[in-house]
Design an enzyme around this catalytic site. Structure first.
Site, PDB file in Angstrom:
ATOM      1  N   ILE A  14       0.681  -1.414  -0.087  1.00  0.00           N
ATOM      2  CA  ILE A  14      -0.028   0.030   0.088  1.00  0.00           C
ATOM      3  C   ILE A  14       0.797   1.191  -0.058  1.00  0.00           C
ATOM      4  O   ILE A  14       0.366   2.290  -0.008  1.00  0.00           O
ATOM      5  CB  ILE A  14      -1.017   0.001   1.212  1.00  0.00           C
ATOM      6  N   GLY A  15       2.023   1.121   0.060  1.00  0.00           N
ATOM      7  CA  GLY A  15       3.097   2.315  -0.010  1.00  0.00           C
ATOM      8  C   GLY A  15       4.456   1.981   0.153  1.00  0.00           C
ATOM      9  O   GLY A  15       4.804   0.905   0.734  1.00  0.00           O
ATOM     10  N   SER A  16       5.537   3.030  -0.103  1.00  0.00           N
ATOM     11  CA  SER A  16       6.890   2.681   0.140  1.00  0.00           C
ATOM     12  C   SER A  16       7.462   4.051   0.486  1.00  0.00           C
ATOM     13  O   SER A  16       6.836   5.091  -0.141  1.00  0.00           O
ATOM     14  CB  SER A  16       7.413   2.031  -1.080  1.00  0.00           C
ATOM     15  N   GLY A  17       8.147   4.185   1.044  1.00  0.00           N
ATOM     16  CA  GLY A  17       9.267   5.163   1.545  1.00  0.00           C
ATOM     17  C   GLY A  17      10.444   5.067   1.350  1.00  0.00           C
ATOM     18  O   GLY A  17      11.165   4.278   0.949  1.00  0.00           O
ATOM     19  N   PHE A  43      12.769   4.396   3.857  1.00  0.00           N
ATOM     20  CA  PHE A  43      13.451   3.364   4.601  1.00  0.00           C
ATOM     21  C   PHE A  43      12.636   2.227   4.552  1.00  0.00           C
ATOM     22  O   PHE A  43      12.982   0.984   5.358  1.00  0.00           O
ATOM     23  CB  PHE A  43      13.394   3.884   6.052  1.00  0.00           C
ATOM     24  N   GLY A  44      11.680   1.856   3.677  1.00  0.00           N
ATOM     25  CA  GLY A  44      10.983   0.670   3.707  1.00  0.00           C
ATOM     26  C   GLY A  44       9.753   0.827   2.737  1.00  0.00           C
ATOM     27  O   GLY A  44       9.194   1.687   2.240  1.00  0.00           O
ATOM     28  N   VAL A  58       5.336  -0.556   2.911  1.00  0.00           N
ATOM     29  CA  VAL A  58       4.094  -0.640   3.878  1.00  0.00           C
ATOM     30  C   VAL A  58       3.183  -1.748   3.159  1.00  0.00           C
ATOM     31  O   VAL A  58       2.777  -1.604   2.228  1.00  0.00           O
ATOM     32  CB  VAL A  58       3.358   0.588   4.274  1.00  0.00           C
ATOM     33  N   LYS A  70       4.873  -1.848   8.241  1.00  0.00           N
ATOM     34  CA  LYS A  70       6.088  -1.116   7.782  1.00  0.00           C
ATOM     35  C   LYS A  70       7.138  -2.040   7.861  1.00  0.00           C
ATOM     36  O   LYS A  70       7.664  -2.370   9.039  1.00  0.00           O
ATOM     37  CB  LYS A  70       6.143   0.294   8.388  1.00  0.00           C
ATOM     38  N   ASP A  88       9.562  15.471   9.650  1.00  0.00           N
ATOM     39  CA  ASP A  88       9.184  14.879   8.246  1.00  0.00           C
ATOM     40  C   ASP A  88       7.536  15.052   8.087  1.00  0.00           C
ATOM     41  O   ASP A  88       6.887  14.134   7.304  1.00  0.00           O
ATOM     42  CB  ASP A  88       9.439  13.477   8.144  1.00  0.00           C
TER      43      ASP A  88
END
Length: 911
Positions: free
Chosen positions: A721-724, A726-727, A729, A744, A850
């Site tokens: 459902i998502g990425s950033g 550092f990793g 989700v 996460k 952030d």
């Protein structure tokens, strides 16, 4: 003269009397001979008849004394000796055993008893049949060992005992059968090694030993069989490599070593040394290396099957010259390079006009599916390309393959919309499109596929309504439309498909409305999964007619009311998940009487009253009742409060009075405050009080890597459902209680990822606020590959991030929704409250560092929650010495090209 005449007459009289006497003696003697020429054969046949226990075709009725046994059905005798030479009772549906007296039919040359139901063992007395040339016992139920006395049948040419229950090893005594032309012992339970002495049978043409338990290697001596044409060793436990000499037997036309443990590469000149090859089966082994291009020289090749091996390279274009090719199976290998030109050979296969099956699934083929697929043989019945790296659209020309019965395109990167011409494939029985990126509506033309039995479309981006025309697929056994973006109500015609018997899966969509009463037509259905939708209303009582149901998943919807009593008729239920709904009332006691029930999840509803303690409720590990605050009792392991002894109705009235009166007083008091004091100040105080409380109970339970792996379907891309920075989700459903969470997973190869993990743990373990993302637990472990694994488990926010609402992408469902001014204002206020709490009300002030739209998450009520605390900084103050106050380190944090306001503020202060 007269005397001489009298003497002459007397001599004639004596001569004729002698002749008459001899004739009469012969007649008298013949009257004393038995009616049958050989009583031994007669008695042996009668004994055979007496061993027959079932004879539905009345074959044995002709075996009676009214006719000579040579005229009995299935019996053929020698014209001269009247001895039995042939016993042929093939496919007469006879049941019985073979008597030892069959050894008395010593003139037998052929015994054909195949395709019956003879049982028992092959009698050793068969060895007395020294003239026997054919022994056909195939397709019976004969057991025991192969008799060693068969070695005396040295004239034997054909030994066929396939499809029986023979055990033990092939006896070495049979090495004397040097005249064998066909040796067929396949589909038995024979053990040991394949005898090397078979290589001495210079006349052997057919060798069939498949589907036994033979071990060891293939004897190299078999390469000395110069006339071998049929070579079948499939489905054993053979290991090693294929002896090179076997590939030099040019007469082989049928070659099968499938389903063994063989390895090695195929000789590059294979098609040159086996020019007569017609059938080549080597599936389920460990062959490596490329596909020999020389196979194109075997111009009679019809079936080429190398599925489930480790072949590399690509499919040679030269195979397109095989005009007789009917099946080409290379699934489950390592073919292809993930490049655009990998499937170019499909254009050449158009020359194979007899092709009926093409299996290329589960390889490394890349590129787009070429439009030339439309030029493949119109005789094509099976086309499997799933499990590759194919992208692009599905060609419209696929509608030309009108005889297709099975089409497998699942597990690729196919996009675009599903072409309407798919409805032209009216012979389709199985259609696999799952786990791609296909979007748009489901074509109504699918309703034309009247023969369809299995339809997989899960894990795509289909949207819009489920077409009611799917209800025309009256032979459908299985329907999977899960993990899409489908909306609207469930069509009654689809829900009423009485043919559905394996499963119906519509989970993970956005379906609304009530569950149609037509669900009661699914009387043969085993699994019904409607979870993770937006269905509402009551659970239909018509479910009671679904007597075949074993798995029922209705969780994460908005079903309300009580669990219908009619479900007690579903005695076969093994799993029930009704969690995360609005169900109410008491938990029915009949659930404890369902003896097949193994798992029951009723968590997060509004059930009340006492939890039963019998049946499945006696084991706390098999049930879940979390989130039902009005429940009591049950087994101690549930840790529920004991039930009150007060009368429920009376107690309910007292409880109502105890709630209504104080709440009324509070409302009046608040209205007075709002009248006499500024509204914003009062609302702020009230909101602060509410926001300080957690919206979920404080879960601090340990979660293992294995449970996270299960909850996310192996960290499937469909759950991402998502990425950033550092990793990534993932959305997950915890098996222990059915809770939906966001997981996460830290990318520990990323620099400072471990620091981010520690920062989030330190920050989140001590803060509680309604506008901060709730953390449930953390996992620091080792994954299945032995690598370090760290993750954080958060409350799932069903409306995603603020960024998705402000900047929707083309493929996101939020693009049709716009935030109103009030919603935007409330989100801004929520974020402000969260930051105020972090800066002013924490024991140690925290700076987020952030803040951006992607780190602001929205729950189902559009309440904002600030998340991602991987870059936080703590402000430690020494109260007695202000000069020692520790502040943030200087440096830009957060996303590239974006400076969070908090970071900028502290950067300015430290310049």
């Amino acid at each position: 003269m007269m005397l001489s005449s009298l003497r002459y007459q007397w001599v004639l009289l004596i001569f004729f009397r002698g002749i008459l006497f001899l004739c009469m003696s012969s007649c008298l003697k013949s009257a004393t001979v038995p009616a049958f020429a050989n009583e031994t054969d007669h008695l042996a046949l009668l004994d055979f008849k007496n061993r027959i226990t079932k004879d539905p075709l009345q074959i044995m009725s002709s075996w009676n004394g009214s006719t000579h046994f040579c005229n009995w059905l299935g019996v053929t005798c020698s014209p001269s000796s009247k001895r039995v030479m042939v016993l042929n009772l093939t496919a007469k549906k006879l049941t019985g055993s073979i008597p030892p007296s069959i050894g008395n039919l010593t003139y037998l040359t052929r015994i054909s008893l195949g395709n019956n139901n003879f049982y028992g063992e092959i009698p050793q007395e068969v060895g007395r049949l020294h003239h026997l040339q054919l022994l056909g016992l195939n397709s019976n139920s004969i057991g025991g060992k192969v008799p060693t006395n068969l070695s005396y049948c040295t004239q034997l040419r054909v030994l066929n005992a396939t499809y029986n229950n023979l055990i033990g090893q092939i006896p070495d005594h049979l090495s004397s059968l040097s005249k064998l032309v066909y040796l067929y012992l396949g589909v038995n339970n024979l053990t040991g090694n394949i005898p090397a002495w078979i290589g001495n049978f210079s006349s052997l043409y057919g060798l069939g030993l498949s589907r036994n338990n033979f071990q060891g290697s293939i004897p190299s001596e078999l390469g000395r069989l110069p006339r071998l044409g049929f070579f079948q060793l499939a489905e054993n436990y053979l290991s090693g490599t294929i002896p090179p000499l076997i590939f030099n037997i040019s007469s082989i036309y049928y070659f099968s070593v499938a389903k063994n443990q063989l390895h090695g590469s195929l000789p590059p000149d294979l098609g040159l040394t086996l020019p007569n090859l017609q059938i080549f089966y080597c599936t389920y082994n460990n062959f490596t290396g490329p596909i020999p291009a020389s196979l194109s020289n075997a111009s009679q090749l019809m079936h080429l099957s190398f599925g489930d091996n480790c072949l590399t390279g690509t499919v040679p274009q030269s195979l397109a010259s095989l005009q007789s090719l009917v099946r080409l199976y290379f699934s489950q290998n390592k073919l292809g390079y993930g490049k655009d030109e990998d499937l170019n050979f499909l254009s050449f296969l158009a020359n194979c006009t007899s092709l009926e099956g093409l299996a290329l699934n589960n390889n490394y083929f890349g590129g787009v599916l070429p439009s030339s697929v439309a030029n493949l043989s119109t005789q094509l019945q099976l086309l499997t390309l799933g499990g590759n790296m194919i992208h692009g659209d599905i060609p419209i020309g696929i509608g030309n393959l009108v005889n297709l019965e099975v089409l497998v395109l699942e597990d690729n990167y196919l996009g675009g919309t599903l072409p309407h011409v798919i409805g032209k494939l009216q012979n389709l029985t199985e259609l696999y499109l799952g786990y791609n990126k296909i979007f748009g509506p489901i074509p109504s033309s699918l309703g034309n596929l009247k023969k369809l039995t299995e339809l997989y479309m899960e894990g795509n981006r289909f949207e819009g309504r489920i077409p009611p025309s799917l209800g025309n697929c009256q032979n459908l056994l299985l329907l999977d439309l899960s993990h899409n973006n489908l909306s609207g109500t469930i069509p009654k015609k689809v829900m009423g498909l009485s043919s559905l018997s394996i499963f119906l899966d519509l989970s993970y969509n956005f379906l609304t409305g009530a569950l149609p009463f037509e669900v009661g037509n699914l009387i043969h259905l085993v699994k019904l999964d409607l979870s993770k939708n937006r269905l509402s209303g009551k659970i239909p009582t018509t479910l009671e007619t679904c007597v075949g149901l074993e798995h029922l998943y209705l969780d994460n919807n908005s079903f309300e009311g009580a669990i219908p009593r009619s479900l007690k008729n579903l005695r076969g239920l093994e799993d029930i998940d009704l969690s995360c709904n609005k169900l109410s009332g008491n938990i029915p006691k009949y659930l404890s009487k369902l003896v097949s029930l193994k798992h029951l999840n009723l968590s997060y509803n509004d059930f009340e009253g006492e939890v039963p303690s019998e049946g499945i409720f006696a084991n706390a590990s098999t049930i879940s009742v979390f989130g039902n605050d009005k429940l009591c009792g049950g087994v101690p392991e549930l840790h529920l409060s004991s039930c009150s002894s007060k009368h429920p109705k009376f107690y309910g009235k007292l409880l109502a009075l105890g709630i209504i009166i104080p709440v009324t007083c509070i409302i009046i008091f608040v209205l007075l405050l709002m009248y006499f004091f500024p509204t914003c100040s009062i609302m702020k105080n009230l909101r602060e009080g509410a926001l300080s409380k957690s919206s979920f109970e404080d879960w601090q339970f340990p979660i293992s890597y294995a449970e996270l792996l299960e909850s996310t379907n192996g960290f499937s891309e469909n759950n991402l459902i998502g990425s950033g920075s550092f990793g990534s989700v993932y959305k997950g459903v915890l098996s222990r209680n059915g809770a939906i969470v966001a997981i996460k997973v830290l990318n520990l190869q990323q620099q400072e990822a471990s620091t981010s993990f520690i920062n989030e743990c330190n920050a989140l373990r001590s803060i509680r606020h309604r506008n901060l993302l709730k953390i449930f637990s953390a996992c620091s472990s080792i994954d299945h590959k032995g690598n370090d694994f760290k993750s954080l488990i958060f409350e799932f926010m069903c409306n995603g991030s603020l960024d998705q609402w402000l900047h929707p992408k083309n493929d996101e469902r939020h693009q049709r929704n716009k935030l109103s001014f009030i919603q935007r204002l409330n989100i801004a206020i929520d974020v402000a409250y969260a930051l105020e709490y972090l800066h002013q009300h924490c024991q140690t002030p925290i700076v987020h560092c952030d803040i951006k739209p992607s780190n602001i998450l929205l729950d189902e009520d559009m309440v904002a929650h600030v998340g991602d605390f991987g870059l936080v900084r703590f402000l430690f103050e020494a109260s007695n010495n202000p000069s020692k106050t520790q502040t943030l380190s200087v440096g830009l944090k957060g996303s590239i090209g974006y400076i969070p306001p908090g970071s900028l503020q502290w950067l300015c202060q430290n310049m």
